[in-house]
Design a protein around this motif. Structure first.
Motif, PDB file in Angstrom:
ATOM      1  N   UNK A 139       0.837  -1.197   0.000  1.00 51.65           N
ATOM      2  CA  UNK A 139       0.000   0.000   0.000  1.00 51.65           C
ATOM      3  C   UNK A 139       0.876   1.253   0.000  1.00 51.65           C
ATOM      4  N   UNK A 140       0.276   2.316  -0.473  1.00 49.04           N
ATOM      5  CA  UNK A 140       0.893   3.636  -0.412  1.00 49.04           C
ATOM      6  C   UNK A 140       0.145   4.431   0.656  1.00 49.04           C
ATOM      7  N   UNK A 141       0.910   5.063   1.557  1.00 56.72           N
ATOM      8  CA  UNK A 141       0.326   5.982   2.535  1.00 56.72           C
ATOM      9  C   UNK A 141       0.916   7.357   2.233  1.00 56.72           C
ATOM     10  N   UNK A 142       0.055   8.365   2.055  1.00 60.26           N
ATOM     11  CA  UNK A 142       0.567   9.689   1.691  1.00 60.26           C
ATOM     12  C   UNK A 142      -0.201  10.779   2.410  1.00 60.26           C
ATOM     13  N   UNK A 147      -3.801   5.013   1.213  1.00 64.20           N
ATOM     14  CA  UNK A 147      -4.378   5.628   2.409  1.00 64.20           C
ATOM     15  C   UNK A 147      -3.854   7.058   2.518  1.00 64.20           C
ATOM     16  N   UNK A 148      -4.771   8.013   2.684  1.00 61.43           N
ATOM     17  CA  UNK A 148      -4.345   9.397   2.932  1.00 61.43           C
ATOM     18  C   UNK A 148      -4.297   9.585   4.447  1.00 61.43           C
ATOM     19  N   UNK A 149      -3.152  10.020   4.953  1.00 61.61           N
ATOM     20  CA  UNK A 149      -2.963  10.140   6.402  1.00 61.61           C
ATOM     21  C   UNK A 149      -2.726  11.597   6.789  1.00 61.61           C
ATOM     22  N   UNK A 150      -3.279  11.976   7.952  1.00 66.03           N
ATOM     23  CA  UNK A 150      -3.009  13.318   8.500  1.00 66.03           C
ATOM     24  C   UNK A 150      -1.804  13.269   9.446  1.00 66.03           C
ATOM     25  N   UNK A 151      -1.182  12.088   9.545  1.00 61.52           N
ATOM     26  CA  UNK A 151      -0.094  11.924  10.519  1.00 61.52           C
ATOM     27  C   UNK A 151       1.184  11.405   9.857  1.00 61.52           C
ATOM     28  N   UNK A 152       1.563  12.048   8.737  1.00 62.29           N
ATOM     29  CA  UNK A 152       2.734  11.554   8.022  1.00 62.29           C
ATOM     30  C   UNK A 152       4.041  11.608   8.828  1.00 62.29           C
ATOM     31  N   UNK A 153       4.286  12.602   9.679  1.00 62.04           N
ATOM     32  CA  UNK A 153       5.527  12.558  10.480  1.00 62.04           C
ATOM     33  C   UNK A 153       5.623  11.263  11.288  1.00 62.04           C
ATOM     34  N   UNK A 154       4.510  10.849  11.883  1.00 52.28           N
ATOM     35  CA  UNK A 154       4.545   9.596  12.667  1.00 52.28           C
ATOM     36  C   UNK A 154       4.705   8.392  11.728  1.00 52.28           C
TER      37      UNK A 154
END
Ligand SMILES: NC(=O)C1=CN([C@@H]2O[C@H](COP(=O)(O)OP(=O)(O)OC[C@H]3O[C@@H](n4cnc5c(N)ncnc54)[C@H](OP(=O)(O)O)[C@@H]3O)[C@@H](O)[C@H]2O)C=CC1
Ligand SMILES: CC(C)(CO)C(=O)C(=O)O
Length: 297
Positions: A136-139, A165-172
């Motif tokens: 999967x790609x998380x961006x 998956x679009x994430x609001x927590x990319x730093x983590x």
């Protein structure tokens, strides 16, 4: 969407190939591979069986809606200089290691999105890339939070059939991926073993300790990553990818420069307290690199 994949080797060719049936895709990479792609198309094999027809070039086009960066981490600065010559509405890194998005953002006017990717890819021949595993790609926004741009790119990837998956927590998310790579890549590369060798002691002990140290450094950087959870996750990923030869093991077996600086080296560079396992893994891989002419690292 008009997508330029910059660094079309293994991962870039797979991602660009998967998107090529839905979007206008240009693969920017090296000949003979991109020349074959441009004249004969791209064959996807392994977990995906498809023949697609993206454009293949050795230089970045004048403009694109999205630039996807898939060079090795040590090539990010050069990639940024070349991408700066193009008119890009957005840029997305799918690279491993830390620091890539910052290196892009300091050199490009376009907004830079962060991304992680667990698809496995291996360039087999010019014009032929094997998908060694679906993932999967998380961006998302590289500094976290909501992003309409990330939503648009996520929809485009979804439309192209990529698990996204679009994430609001990319730093983590980026740090969590780093703790996994810190625990697995260098240890498998130095011991010349597949990932599965790290699911039991003595290997698992190195994996857990390296991941814990990386998680502690993340916390000093203001990113909440639980050390015990990171240790468990690194061993769990080693188990889930037991037959994989990690990307760093593949690089060492091929005599190529590794991404140690952006993985364990990044942990060492950003640690305010000793991180002895990451220090040792970094020093040993760098010793191998020095012996094999990769002194620039
Ligand atoms: N392969 C995989 O399964 C996965 C890889 N990743 C990550 O993705 C990134 C890419 O990995 P991977 O695809 O395996 O690496 P590759 O080396 O296969 O692909 C990178 C490609 O970019 C090319 N390149 C570098 N600079 C330029 C340039 N200025 N112009 C044109 N082409 C250029 C390289 O050519 P050259 O070598 O000749 O410079 C190479 O062909 C890494 O950070 C990796 O850790 C993440 C998940 C999975
Ligand atoms: C997760 C892991 C370790 C899978 O092999 C990887 O990302 C890599 O090899 O770089």
């Amino acid at each position: 969407m008009d997508i330029c994949v910059f660094g079309a080797g293994s991962l870039g060719s797979l991602i660009g190939g998967l998107l090529a049936d839905t979007h206008e895709v240009t693969l920017v990479g090296r000949d003979p591979h991109v020349g074959v792609v441009d004249t004969k198309g791209l064959c996807l094999s392994g977990a995906v069986d498809r023949h697609v027809s993206p454009t293949g070039r050795t230089a970045v086009p004048q403009a694109a809606d999205l630039g996807v960066v898939t060079v090795k981490s040590f090539d990010t600065s050069v990639a940024a200089r070349e991408l700066a010559t193009a008119d890009l509405d957005a840029v997305l890194s799918l690279q491993n290691g830390m620091g890539n998005e910052a290196a892009l953002a300091t050199r490009l006017d376009s907004p830079v999105l962060a991304g992680t990717c667990t698809y496995g890819a291996r360039l087999r021949d010019p014009g032929h890339v094997e998908c060694s595993g679906l993932g999967e790609v998380v961006l998302g926004a590289r500094e976290g939070g909501e992003s309409a741009l990330a939503d648009r790119v996520g929809t485009a990837f979804d439309d192209g059939g990529l698990a996204t998956t679009v994430s609001t927590e990319m730093p983590r998310r980026l740090w969590e991926k780093l703790t996994v790579n810190a625990g697995i890549n260098a240890a498998t590369a130095l011991a010349r073993v597949p990932n599965g060798a790290l699911t039991d002691d003595p290997g698992a002990s190195v994996t857990r300790r390296a991941a814990r140290e990386a998680a502690r450094v993340a916390r000093t950087q203001g990113v909440s990553v639980d050390a015990d959870e990171a240790a468990k996750q690194a061993v769990a990923v080693a188990d889930a990818t037991a037959r994989n030869r990690s990307s760093m093991l593949q690089d060492i077996e091929a005599g190529r420069r590794t991404e140690i600086a952006a993985i364990n080296g990044y942990v060492v560079e950003h640690a305010s307290q000793p991180v002895p396992v990451n220090e040792t893994l970094t020093a040993l891989v760098r010793t191998w690199e020095a012996e094999h002419g990769h002194l620039e690292s």
